[in-house]
Design a protein around this motif. Sequence first.
Motif, mmCIF file in Angstrom:
data_model
loop_
_atom_site.group_PDB
_atom_site.id
_atom_site.type_symbol
_atom_site.label_atom_id
_atom_site.label_comp_id
_atom_site.label_asym_id
_atom_site.label_seq_id
_atom_site.Cartn_x
_atom_site.Cartn_y
_atom_site.Cartn_z
ATOM 1 N N GLY A 48 54.365 42.435 39.924
ATOM 2 C CA GLY A 48 55.727 41.931 39.988
ATOM 3 C C GLY A 48 55.772 40.427 40.164
ATOM 4 N N HIS A 49 56.974 39.904 40.035
ATOM 5 C CA HIS A 49 57.229 38.466 40.151
ATOM 6 C C HIS A 49 57.447 38.096 41.615
ATOM 7 C CE1 HIS A 49 60.221 35.058 40.183
ATOM 8 N NE2 HIS A 49 59.237 34.531 39.480
ATOM 9 N N VAL A 50 56.845 36.996 42.044
ATOM 10 C CA VAL A 50 57.015 36.512 43.419
ATOM 11 C C VAL A 50 58.312 35.701 43.478
ATOM 12 C CG1 VAL A 50 56.066 35.040 45.230
ATOM 13 C CG2 VAL A 50 54.542 36.504 43.880
ATOM 14 N N PHE A 51 59.301 36.223 44.217
ATOM 15 C CA PHE A 51 60.608 35.569 44.253
ATOM 16 C C PHE A 51 60.839 34.768 45.532
ATOM 17 C CE2 PHE A 51 61.308 39.666 46.261
ATOM 18 C CZ PHE A 51 62.180 39.399 47.304
ATOM 19 N N THR A 52 59.970 34.933 46.520
ATOM 20 C CA THR A 52 60.108 34.152 47.751
ATOM 21 C C THR A 52 58.783 34.148 48.490
ATOM 22 O OG1 THR A 52 61.414 33.862 49.783
ATOM 23 C CG2 THR A 52 60.826 36.114 49.181
ATOM 24 N N TRP A 53 58.600 33.153 49.343
ATOM 25 C CA TRP A 53 57.428 33.128 50.222
ATOM 26 C C TRP A 53 57.771 32.362 51.489
ATOM 27 C CZ3 TRP A 53 57.242 30.864 45.305
ATOM 28 C CH2 TRP A 53 57.269 29.467 45.256
ATOM 29 N N SER A 95 50.831 31.798 32.797
ATOM 30 C CA SER A 95 51.526 31.274 31.617
ATOM 31 C C SER A 95 50.786 31.734 30.368
ATOM 32 C CB SER A 95 51.622 29.744 31.663
ATOM 33 O OG SER A 95 50.337 29.156 31.740
ATOM 34 N N TRP A 96 51.506 31.725 29.258
ATOM 35 C CA TRP A 96 50.925 32.157 27.987
ATOM 36 C C TRP A 96 50.180 31.007 27.317
ATOM 37 C CZ3 TRP A 96 50.741 37.079 26.412
ATOM 38 C CH2 TRP A 96 51.645 37.996 26.970
ATOM 39 N N ASN A 97 48.993 31.317 26.776
ATOM 40 C CA ASN A 97 48.280 30.378 25.915
ATOM 41 C C ASN A 97 48.695 30.611 24.465
ATOM 42 O OD1 ASN A 97 46.691 29.165 27.998
ATOM 43 N ND2 ASN A 97 45.365 30.978 27.995
ATOM 44 N N LYS A 98 48.380 29.666 23.608
ATOM 45 C CA LYS A 98 48.770 29.781 22.202
ATOM 46 C C LYS A 98 48.096 30.955 21.503
ATOM 47 C CE LYS A 98 49.928 24.901 21.515
ATOM 48 N NZ LYS A 98 49.637 23.649 20.752
ATOM 49 N N ASP A 99 46.937 31.381 22.007
ATOM 50 C CA ASP A 99 46.228 32.502 21.381
ATOM 51 C C ASP A 99 46.617 33.847 21.996
ATOM 52 O OD1 ASP A 99 45.080 32.267 23.849
ATOM 53 O OD2 ASP A 99 43.012 32.069 23.137
ATOM 54 N N ASN A 100 47.761 33.865 22.719
ATOM 55 C CA ASN A 100 48.295 35.083 23.341
ATOM 56 C C ASN A 100 47.435 35.621 24.478
ATOM 57 O OD1 ASN A 100 50.725 35.328 21.936
ATOM 58 N ND2 ASN A 100 49.737 36.377 20.217
ATOM 59 N N VAL A 149 54.659 36.836 51.003
ATOM 60 C CA VAL A 149 55.416 36.693 49.758
ATOM 61 C C VAL A 149 56.267 37.931 49.524
ATOM 62 C CG1 VAL A 149 53.708 35.175 48.697
ATOM 63 C CG2 VAL A 149 53.526 37.643 48.353
ATOM 64 N N GLY A 150 57.416 37.722 48.880
ATOM 65 C CA GLY A 150 58.261 38.818 48.441
ATOM 66 C C GLY A 150 58.057 39.034 46.953
ATOM 67 N N VAL A 151 57.840 40.283 46.559
ATOM 68 C CA VAL A 151 57.521 40.609 45.169
ATOM 69 C C VAL A 151 58.601 41.532 44.603
ATOM 70 C CG1 VAL A 151 55.816 41.626 43.608
ATOM 71 C CG2 VAL A 151 55.056 40.404 45.656
ATOM 72 N N ASN A 152 59.117 41.157 43.432
ATOM 73 C CA ASN A 152 60.091 41.979 42.714
ATOM 74 C C ASN A 152 59.335 42.891 41.757
ATOM 75 O OD1 ASN A 152 62.164 43.092 41.260
ATOM 76 N ND2 ASN A 152 62.955 41.167 40.438
ATOM 77 N N LEU A 153 59.238 44.171 42.094
ATOM 78 C CA LEU A 153 58.460 45.119 41.290
ATOM 79 C C LEU A 153 59.099 45.402 39.941
ATOM 80 C CD1 LEU A 153 57.556 47.710 44.088
ATOM 81 C CD2 LEU A 153 56.245 45.719 43.338
ATOM 82 N N ASP A 154 60.367 45.043 39.787
ATOM 83 C CA ASP A 154 61.079 45.297 38.533
ATOM 84 C C ASP A 154 60.821 44.229 37.476
ATOM 85 O OD1 ASP A 154 62.358 47.670 38.308
ATOM 86 O OD2 ASP A 154 64.296 46.986 39.054
ATOM 87 N N ARG A 155 60.357 43.061 37.903
ATOM 88 C CA ARG A 155 60.211 41.940 36.967
ATOM 89 C C ARG A 155 58.733 41.719 36.670
ATOM 90 N NH1 ARG A 155 64.168 36.999 37.575
ATOM 91 N NH2 ARG A 155 65.484 38.721 36.884
ATOM 92 N N LYS A 156 58.285 42.254 35.547
ATOM 93 C CA LYS A 156 56.872 42.179 35.175
ATOM 94 C C LYS A 156 56.627 41.303 33.949
ATOM 95 C CE LYS A 156 56.209 46.909 36.919
ATOM 96 N NZ LYS A 156 55.431 46.590 38.134
ATOM 97 N N ARG A 157 57.688 40.950 33.230
ATOM 98 C CA ARG A 157 57.519 40.111 32.041
ATOM 99 C C ARG A 157 57.112 38.705 32.465
ATOM 100 N NH1 ARG A 157 60.912 36.754 29.035
ATOM 101 N NH2 ARG A 157 62.675 37.266 30.403
ATOM 102 N N ILE A 158 56.048 38.196 31.854
ATOM 103 C CA ILE A 158 55.503 36.902 32.255
ATOM 104 C C ILE A 158 56.332 35.764 31.664
ATOM 105 C CG2 ILE A 158 53.513 35.357 32.096
ATOM 106 C CD1 ILE A 158 51.728 37.811 32.103
ATOM 107 N N ILE A 159 56.848 34.929 32.554
ATOM 108 C CA ILE A 159 57.540 33.699 32.182
ATOM 109 C C ILE A 159 56.635 32.541 32.578
ATOM 110 C CG2 ILE A 159 59.571 32.252 32.596
ATOM 111 C CD1 ILE A 159 61.111 34.809 33.221
#
Length: 232
Positions: A220-225, A190-195, A161-171
Motif C-alpha cells: 500500500g501507499h504510505v499516506f502519513t508518518w 518510480s517507473w523507469n523508461k523500460d517499465n 507509518v500509516g499505509v493505505n492498503l487500497d492504493r497500490k498503483r505506483i505513482i
Amino acid sequence: MYKAKKKELNLNQLKVGDLMNISQGAVNHYLNGINALNYESASQFAKILQVPVSDFSPRLAKKLQTLVPMDFASNVGAKGNFLLWDDDNPLPDDEYVLVNYYKDVCLAAGDGSFDCTDYNEFKLAFARSTLRKCGVSPSKAVCMTIKGDSMEPVLPDGATVGVNLDRKRIINNEIYAFRHSDVLRIKQLSWNKDNTINIHSFNSSRKDETAYLEEMEIIGHVFTWSVIKCIP
C-alpha cells in the motif's frame, strides 16, 4: 448543567460544536451520555459554560488537577486541539477512528530481513476527516514500524507509518510499503523508461535498486508518518 446555562449564554448545540471544533452530532452524543467526556472535552465544556469541571464531572476534575499546566510562548501556529484518551475516556466514534497498529511488524528501511510477530491489539487514533481528506478508508488503513536507516533523514529508524492498503498503483516518487524477496520494505518508488521499478532510499549512502513489478507485492501507499524522539 447545559440546559441550565444555554439560555443564559445563548447557546445551542451547533454553536457549541463550532466552539469545540467538532460536529453538532458529537456535541449531542456528549450531552446525552452516548460518548463519555474526556479531559479535553470536559475542559472545553467548562470554558464554554463558564463553570468549573467539578460542577458536572468531579471525577474528571480530580484527574485534571494532576495534569501540570504549561505556560510558554510558542512559535508554532496551533490548528485544532489535542485530545487525551484512554479506556476510561474514549474518543467520540463519529469524529475519530482507531486504526490497527502492527507495532511489531517491521518494514525494512535497510538491507536485512526481520522476524515480525503478529497484531498485538495496539491502535492509533485518526480523525475521520483526516482520512477522508487523504482518500483513505478506515477499514483499509494500518500502521507499521520502520526498522533501519536507509530512509533517513525523512523516515528514521523507529518511525511509525500509516499505509493505505487500497492504493497500490505506483505513482512516481511516492513512498510505498511492499514485499520484495520475502522482505517487507518501505521505499520511494518510480517507473523507469523500460517499465522496471526504481527503488530509492533517502539515505545518500544507499544506491538505487531496480526490480520488475512482478517481483514485488505492493502492500500500500504510505499516506502519513510520525516520529517520537526520546532523549535519554
